[in-house]
Design an enzyme around this catalytic site. Sequence first.
Site: not given
Lengths: 378, 294
Positions: A101, A170
């Site tokens: 990322e 998450h």
Amino acid sequence: MLGVIRHKALSGGVVSSLANGQSMQRIIPGIGFLSKSFSSGAKEMTVREALNSALDEEMSADPKVFLMGEEVGEYQGAYKISKGLLEKYGPERVLDTPITEAGFTGIGIGAAYYGLRPVVEFMTFNFSMQAIDHIINSAAKSNYMSAGQLSVPMVFRGPNGAAAGVGAQHSQCYASWYASCPGLKVLSPYSSEDARGLLKAAIRDPDPVVFLENELLYGESFPVSAEALDSSFTLPIGKAKIEREGKHVTITAFSKMVGYALKAADILSKEGISAEVINLRSIRPLDRNTINASVRKTNRLVTVEEGFPQHGVGAEICTSVIEESFEYLDAPVERIAGADVPMPYAANLERMAVPQIEDIVRAAKRACYRSVPMAAAA
Amino acid sequence: IKNPNGYKQQVPNKPEPPPAPPFPHSSSLLNLQLITREVGLELYEDMALGRSFKDMCAQMYDKGKVFGYVHLYNGQEAVSTGFIKLLKQSDSIVSAYRCHVHALSKGVPARALMSELFGKTTGCCRGQGGSMHMFSKEHNLLGGFAFIGEGIPVATGAAFYSKYRRDVLKEKCDDVALAFFGDGTCNNGQFFECLNMAALWKLPIVFVVQNNLWAMNTSQLRATSDPEIWKKGPAFGMPGIHVDGMDVLKVREVAKEAIGRARRGEGPTLVECEAYLLRGHSVLDPDEPPDRGM
């Protein structure tokens, strides 16, 4: 016969269609619903289809728009949002990136400095934390640091907030983190119309936009107007939408919580409390005018969000209302947020950690002095 | 020589060359490179400008005119001049916070840079960026980043743009991007992520390591498992070259090769330039850390 149908549309039809989150027809009440019952129907579209069509249209209109992220190409997207795009636009415009990322977000910024329009997909916004240095330090701040020489016309998008049983790492909501940073715009759609209009506006915007979707909304279907299906359709950034008008209490929400708030409003209406539900759509810039105008009308406010309570979106809304509409408040602001705990895994605990419809109803009643205030109950 | 302010300055002594590195160079170079007098003067002027600018920065910092953080570049001028003087205006460079001399080599006027350091509206970023955030759209200087490693993905993105322009927008473009960073950055994750993606997508970029053997005030040998940085290039599928970063002619020859590769579409290169920093990490750091004396 016309009269009968109109009556049905206005009473029964209104409530049930509102439960689906449909916006009120403002033109001529009844006629709008009439056409819905007679014609082949307002088109229904899932949020997934809305996002896919928005991406498709923007990529088709402007060759500078490209998509990059993990699994967006050959896999058709981790959540199938980018389905069909690789086939249509080729691997140079739909890039499957390695799981890096920080690296690929920075690459997007370098490309955006030169006027390309990257749409960077994070598989969930939790992974954006690996790239947050670039989102804040490179994207958000470059226009200011370079005194306007460089701008970063890119979009960071992906699912945000709680899903179902995916655990603490998450499930976080990043709305308040990104919304506190000058230089960013932060949007969070609820319905398909929101998704289409806001994503198109975000891609066309010359500044970096954080676009917070919701995994559990992807499959939900909403009616979309013909206007929304047009390829030039965009929604203004920084404008909230009043999903349901009311008189007694204002409820603000964004993303999935809008649906909950609307259901809570239905329950409240049966008890004689008319709730006005505001779909924020834009977290930064926040539509303070709409919120304050509503509170000046209803005199009571309940803010709803999924994220952690401290320094959350509700905290900012509360302060805005106190700063601008203090004399209009008849009750303390009620703030509903996720529990102040990392998201648990067990299903029953997860349910308790995220606001439920009953929580919103209870808070609205407290604001209307229909039940004992929290402080007294403690 | 006369520096731009008009007062004479002694020609600085050529610094002591660092001891011969213990590892072999991965490419062999001619020791004598033929250049024309004009080129020689251009290179010399650029290096002298860089040195005198930084010396003036340090003086102005002591006087309080320049404040915050200032990072000097004394000793590494050959890297900036050797690479950047081979570039076109439309090529882009990205640096970290030690960005002033790169800006000068790229053509940003010294006056605009010094004004920026003074925090004036006549600065290249109207005083809004400061020492560590020099940007110039006109000269394709894309920063100026405070965090080490931040500039590398941005430079990789500029290279990505160049390739996208050619392949998707079908415009003629052979612009290259250069990323300048230090030895400490070479332990950072973003560095490796970009080596991977640049080689994977064959981007027109040169990764230039300015290795002064010290990451801030920590010896590179104490922070790096394998200090031979040039070796990390081949690990990702690109050539890795080591060069004496204090010899502008040697740097220029390597730069020609690396920039040429990128322009021809052959992909990225990693160049490790060993060049001492004669002053400390920043003006606030001592010039001579206790156990310096390699």
